[in-house]
Design a protein around this motif. Sequence first.
Motif: not given
Length: 460
Positions: A142-150, A102-110, A56-66
Amino acid sequence: MSGASISNRPWAPRSLSGRLIAWQALALLLAWLALAALLTLRVVAWGTDEVETRLQQMGTVLVAAAGSPEPELAQRLADADRAVMALLGLDDDVGAGLHPIYQVWDAEGRLLARSPRAPATRLDAAPAPGENPAWVVRRLDPGQGRALLLAEPREIPLSAAMPVLWLILTSQLGVFVWHGLGSWISVRVGLRPLAQRAQRIARRPAGDLAPVQVDRLYTETAPLVSALNGLLSREGQRLEAERRFLADAAHELRTPLAAVNAQAHLLLSEQEPQARHEAAQALRAGVARVSHLLAQLLTLARAETSALTPRAERLDAAALLRERVAMLAPLARQRGIQLEMQAPESCEAQLERSGLCSMVDNLVDNAIRYSPPGARVEVALDGSPAGLSVTVRDNGPGLALEQRERVFERFYRVPGTSEQGTGLGLAIVKRIAERERATLDFVEGLDGRGLGLRISYPNA
């Protein structure tokens, strides 16, 4: 040849300072190992709540950058990740294996971005049939249909913790060196009074048995100084006793030797056969007296030397006593003494043969010599599970209470007695009894008078 070479090799004493320093170093090493074990357990055995909190703490830092534009996404995520690593005091070499991925995925699964250790497949993908989930995953939006996985692995290998432990070890090297130097100095300074005592003792001349004097007595050296002074005191008493013994022996030998010398001169100068015969008889009696005295002195010397103590053996005490009584029977008949023995047919015990023989011989010989003609001497043997005892009693003149302790002194003779003796018999009995841990007690004599002595062997 090899045994001789080993025995001649100089002996090197162990260092007490090295021993103390080694124990302190061992204590420090054990403390470090305990700390490393606790840290390792802490690293590889995180609880679920702790993992969730860290993610949760790391996600708080990375979510804005994601949520950054795609061309800048990877760089901003890497910068944020490095900032977290710097806050934790870690870098790419130390602690990277313990840091979440961590990983960042968009709505199309990229897959838009991922950390260096993250796989290319989704962290939250369902495991294959029969497999357990490999990751503890937290999903953020993080918005824009993206998913931040930690994620963190469910089982952290020990190899991931080794760089951290190595960092702790290298950081503690200075503590080890400083502690070792401090221990060496403190031990050398602390043991200096002991070295000074040794130098003072080494400078003392031979034969100086005066107590060791110290300027300042420490708690650790006090028992050593006390024990050393006690040893010197006992050694002084022993040497004084030896000097008295030699002086008494020389005095006791002087009289019979002078008599032997006189009888020898008389034998050479006399012309009459009768006078020569009487001188020869007197010379034989004098030589026998000197021989008996020397034999008693040798027996006493052996009794007082524990290093010459023979080993005990399993023997029949009853048969041994009958043998000794039979050897003394001619002396009893010669002096008109009735010699008796009360003993079972057999009585086996663990005893030292020569010591028991010497004590019985001296006790019976004393009883015969100091009893008047017609008296009775009894030797009794009593054996039981509790121990064994030998009692020699007579119905002679007895002994006053104030003289009972003095008769065990060397060369002591009861005042007023006309019997010639060495004054060593009871002293020998006393020393042998002490050497063999037997007790020697006075008991009542026969017929309500006389004297008795009992030798008791516990658990013989």
